[in-house]
Motif scaffolding. Structure first.
Motif, PDB file in Angstrom:
ATOM      1  N   GLU A  33       0.844  -1.116   0.143  1.00 54.53           N
ATOM      2  CA  GLU A  33      -0.174   0.124   0.067  1.00 54.53           C
ATOM      3  C   GLU A  33       0.903   1.476   0.019  1.00 54.53           C
ATOM      4  O   GLU A  33       1.979   1.102   0.482  1.00 54.53           O
ATOM      5  CB  GLU A  33      -0.776   0.100   1.231  1.00 54.53           C
ATOM      6  CG  GLU A  33      -1.736  -1.090   1.503  1.00 54.53           C
ATOM      7  CD  GLU A  33      -2.835  -0.734   2.470  1.00 54.53           C
ATOM      8  OE1 GLU A  33      -3.018   0.136   3.111  1.00 54.53           O
ATOM      9  OE2 GLU A  33      -2.878  -1.780   3.292  1.00 54.53           O
ATOM     10  N   ASP A  34       0.451   2.201  -0.686  1.00 54.95           N
ATOM     11  CA  ASP A  34       1.292   3.434  -0.601  1.00 54.95           C
ATOM     12  C   ASP A  34       0.759   4.185   0.677  1.00 54.95           C
ATOM     13  O   ASP A  34      -0.084   4.975   0.618  1.00 54.95           O
ATOM     14  CB  ASP A  34       1.023   4.229  -1.848  1.00 54.95           C
ATOM     15  CG  ASP A  34       1.996   5.398  -2.187  1.00 54.95           C
ATOM     16  OD1 ASP A  34       3.108   5.100  -1.617  1.00 54.95           O
ATOM     17  OD2 ASP A  34       1.512   6.199  -3.081  1.00 54.95           O
ATOM     18  N   PRO A 374     -16.071  -6.431  -3.345  1.00 53.43           N
ATOM     19  CA  PRO A 374     -16.109  -6.352  -4.955  1.00 53.43           C
ATOM     20  C   PRO A 374     -15.376  -7.379  -5.698  1.00 53.43           C
ATOM     21  O   PRO A 374     -14.518  -7.933  -4.928  1.00 53.43           O
ATOM     22  CB  PRO A 374     -15.534  -4.953  -5.210  1.00 53.43           C
ATOM     23  CG  PRO A 374     -14.704  -4.761  -4.006  1.00 53.43           C
ATOM     24  CD  PRO A 374     -15.278  -5.552  -2.938  1.00 53.43           C
ATOM     25  N   ASN A 375     -15.592  -7.675  -6.966  1.00 57.15           N
ATOM     26  CA  ASN A 375     -14.887  -8.391  -7.909  1.00 57.15           C
ATOM     27  C   ASN A 375     -13.464  -7.989  -7.663  1.00 57.15           C
ATOM     28  O   ASN A 375     -13.365  -6.658  -7.979  1.00 57.15           O
ATOM     29  CB  ASN A 375     -15.295  -8.452  -9.202  1.00 57.15           C
ATOM     30  CG  ASN A 375     -16.182  -9.519  -9.401  1.00 57.15           C
ATOM     31  OD1 ASN A 375     -15.744 -10.774  -8.959  1.00 57.15           O
ATOM     32  ND2 ASN A 375     -17.411  -9.653  -9.995  1.00 57.15           N
ATOM     33  N   HIS A 407      -9.198  -7.351  -1.545  1.00 53.44           N
ATOM     34  CA  HIS A 407      -8.526  -6.256  -2.203  1.00 53.44           C
ATOM     35  C   HIS A 407      -8.199  -5.357  -0.884  1.00 53.44           C
ATOM     36  O   HIS A 407      -8.936  -5.220   0.068  1.00 53.44           O
ATOM     37  CB  HIS A 407      -9.658  -5.126  -3.093  1.00 53.44           C
ATOM     38  CG  HIS A 407      -9.027  -3.997  -3.492  1.00 53.44           C
ATOM     39  ND1 HIS A 407      -9.227  -2.925  -3.032  1.00 53.44           N
ATOM     40  CD2 HIS A 407      -8.298  -3.805  -4.698  1.00 53.44           C
ATOM     41  CE1 HIS A 407      -8.324  -1.800  -3.794  1.00 53.44           C
ATOM     42  NE2 HIS A 407      -8.156  -2.356  -4.830  1.00 53.44           N
ATOM     43  N   PHE A 408      -7.035  -4.462  -0.926  1.00 49.62           N
ATOM     44  CA  PHE A 408      -6.625  -3.892   0.267  1.00 49.62           C
ATOM     45  C   PHE A 408      -7.861  -2.869   0.958  1.00 49.62           C
ATOM     46  O   PHE A 408      -8.047  -2.712   2.171  1.00 49.62           O
ATOM     47  CB  PHE A 408      -5.318  -3.270   0.471  1.00 49.62           C
ATOM     48  CG  PHE A 408      -5.098  -2.092  -0.443  1.00 49.62           C
ATOM     49  CD1 PHE A 408      -4.709  -1.782  -1.563  1.00 49.62           C
ATOM     50  CD2 PHE A 408      -5.491  -0.910   0.361  1.00 49.62           C
ATOM     51  CE1 PHE A 408      -4.558  -0.630  -2.048  1.00 49.62           C
ATOM     52  CE2 PHE A 408      -5.481   0.487  -0.460  1.00 49.62           C
ATOM     53  CZ  PHE A 408      -4.839   0.493  -1.704  1.00 49.62           C
ATOM     54  N   SER A 409      -8.712  -2.134  -0.041  1.00 50.38           N
ATOM     55  CA  SER A 409      -9.478  -1.648   0.631  1.00 50.38           C
ATOM     56  C   SER A 409     -10.603  -2.419   1.359  1.00 50.38           C
ATOM     57  O   SER A 409     -11.358  -1.641   2.240  1.00 50.38           O
ATOM     58  CB  SER A 409     -10.089  -0.531  -0.602  1.00 50.38           C
ATOM     59  OG  SER A 409     -10.942  -1.012  -1.397  1.00 50.38           O
ATOM     60  N   TYR A 410     -11.040  -3.342   0.739  1.00 44.29           N
ATOM     61  CA  TYR A 410     -11.868  -4.332   1.541  1.00 44.29           C
ATOM     62  C   TYR A 410     -11.266  -4.870   2.767  1.00 44.29           C
ATOM     63  O   TYR A 410     -12.230  -4.754   3.895  1.00 44.29           O
ATOM     64  CB  TYR A 410     -12.184  -5.329   0.650  1.00 44.29           C
ATOM     65  CG  TYR A 410     -13.616  -6.019   1.098  1.00 44.29           C
ATOM     66  CD1 TYR A 410     -14.709  -5.611   1.098  1.00 44.29           C
ATOM     67  CD2 TYR A 410     -13.922  -7.272   1.970  1.00 44.29           C
ATOM     68  CE1 TYR A 410     -16.040  -5.819   1.458  1.00 44.29           C
ATOM     69  CE2 TYR A 410     -14.912  -7.709   2.323  1.00 44.29           C
ATOM     70  CZ  TYR A 410     -16.180  -7.007   2.289  1.00 44.29           C
ATOM     71  OH  TYR A 410     -17.313  -7.482   2.615  1.00 44.29           O
TER      72      TYR A 410
END
Ligand code: GDP
Ligand code: GDP
Length: 437
Positions: A33-34, A374-375, A407-410
């Motif tokens: 992750e940035d 999400p996918n 996904h890192f946001s999930y």
């Protein structure tokens, strides 16, 4: 929790230190992750060999401006002697032993730490007999390596791991190790004085076993604490004290030993990159961090809202520390020091917190209903169940259909859901995804 061993690479310029460093820390390309405010200037890195994790530093990255060679190399070698558990001394095979190598060797003779000689740029396999000529340097049998081709580096790392002193298990259950970090002049030594002065119950100063670091033991509200490396914090006037990279390195070695980190900033002035970079070190080492805004006494026009406002203002610079506690104090005037310990106690409680599997799964189910994944990577994540596992930091293992769908946001969403339901303020959290077999 064990502290990681520290390996320092030393040698005159151009022998291949940074090439060797890069080869050792060459990490698996994980999804990164940035994180704004985290330095990418790699003078140090984490590596693992034979399942032993350790920290590597390239002392060649710490430089003095306009200093003659002798002065600079002396500084680099001294730092290695002070901070490292094992020193790797690099020379150049093609040039043989030079007078400059002898300068470095002379300083390293004074070290009681293990010194391993690595003869670099040994690119083609020649006869091993070549090695013996380098034994005159006095560090035993060298390892012939080629950092660019990787030859011999594994043998070198075998020796590094073998020479590493056994790290004591510093996480004695009843003691909390606290690191006080921050850039120069924010008030670290004033804070140490305020804490140790206030607590007459300093039991003793314990000498470190492998370094000259001196830690202070204190007891507050019946809880035992060790303030890490108070001597290093108090030591004034060392020539490198104001070198930014040296300051990082000192922070890193303290963070490495800590259960909880106090990141001190000067609340009376704007935040600088040096503040956020030091905070980033602690974050990357995955430690609970408490933000301390010092010099509150000289903040002008204070009112009842000032602390809340200042906290918002400062936390905007430490995006990765939203969950951290922030405490404003005056070390000099001895104000609100006890608030630090309230925050520490809160963090300690949260570190010990255990969530029942059934309760956790209610939260996870609701979270997925509310916001299905999400996918990602050709599929949709499905979490079957999760449970908290035994670890120093709150750690949750999720059993899922396919970990590559995360996904890192999930992942961040799930973390936030857990944090909303349970108080994990002040502590980092680990979410691990495993495929259900
Ligand atoms: P440092 O100043 O000691 O950090 O040295 P560097 O890592 O920057 O290397 C100096 C030069 O030596 C660079 O041009 C490297 O590519 C080269 N070098 C480093 N290791 C090797 C090696 O094992 N073999 C050869 N042939 N060149 C190397
Ligand atoms: P360190 O380099 O982080 O250890 O910082 P010091 O403890 O040496 O403090 C640097 C300077 O800031 C000194 O002049 C201190 O007197 C001053 N200082 C430290 N804490 C406070 C504080 O709470 N208020 C004010 N006004 N000055 C402080």
């Amino acid at each position: 929790m064990k502290k990681k061993g520290l390996v320092a690479i030393v040698g005159r310029p151009n022998v291949g230190k940074s090439t060797l460093f890069n080869r050792i820390i060459r990490e698996k390309k994980a999804i990164v992750e940035d994180i704004p405010g985290v330095t990418r200037d790699r003078m140090y890195g984490t590596a693992e060999w034979l399942t032993l994790p350790f920290i590597v530093i390239d002392t060649g990255g710490i430089t003095l401006q306009d200093a003659p060679f002798a002065k600079e190399i002396k500084m680099q070698a001294e730092i290695a002697i002070d901070e490292a558990d094992v020193i790797v001394f690099v020379i150049n095979y093609r040039e043989g032993i030079t007078p400059e190598d002898e300068v470095v060797a002379k300083i390293l003779y004074k070290s009681k730490k293990p010194v391993l000689l690595a003869v670099n740029k040994y690119d083609k396999k020649e006869s091993d007999e070549e090695a013996y000529q380098f034994m005159t340097l006095g560090f035993g049998e060298p390892t012939l390596i080629s950092s660019t081709h990787g030859i011999g580096v594994g043998d070198l790392l075998d020796k590094v791991v073998n020479s590493m002193p056994r790290q004591p298990d510093i996480n004695q259950k009843d003691v909390t190790n606290i690191a006080i970090i921050g850039k120069p002049n924010v008030g670290k030594s004033s804070l140490v004085n305020a804490i140790t002065g206030e607590n007459r119950m300093i039991v003793s100063e314990i000498s470190g076993t492998t370094t000259d670091a001196v830690d202070s033991k204190i007891t507050v509200n019946n809880q035992k604490y060790v303030l890490i490396d108070t001597a290093g914090i108090r030591k004034r006037g060392r020539i490198y004290e104001n070198l930014e990279k040296y300051s990082y390195l000192r922070s890193l070695t303290s963070i490495n030993k800590a259960d909880i980190v106090l990141l001190i900033i000067d609340a009376s002035v704007p935040i600088s990159d040096q503040d956020t970079n030091i905070g980033g070190l602690a974050f990357e080492e995955h430690k609970p961090i408490i933000l301390i805004g010092n010099k509150w006494d000289i903040i002008e026009n204070k009112n009842t809202n000032s602390m809340i406002k200042k906290e918002e203002e400062f936390k905007a610079y430490f995006k990765y520390l939203q969950y951290a506690h922030m405490v404003f104090i005056s070390a000099k005037e001895n104000l609100r020091i006890s608030k630090i310990f309230s925050a520490v106690e809160h963090v300690n409680e949260n570190l010990k917190k255990r969530i029942k599997t059934s309760v956790l799964n209610e939260v996870l189910n609701k979270a997925q209903l509310l916001n299905p994944a999400p996918n990602h990577n050709g599929g949709r994540l499905k979490i079957y169940y999760g449970s908290q596992v035994e670890a120093y930091l709150p750690t949750f293992v999720m059993f899922v259909n396919n970990p590559s769908y995360v996904h890192f946001s999930y992942k961040r969403f799930l973390e936030n859901q857990i944090r909303q339901q349970f108080d994990f303020d002040g502590v980092p959290m680990n979410l691990i995804f495993r495929e259900r077999k």
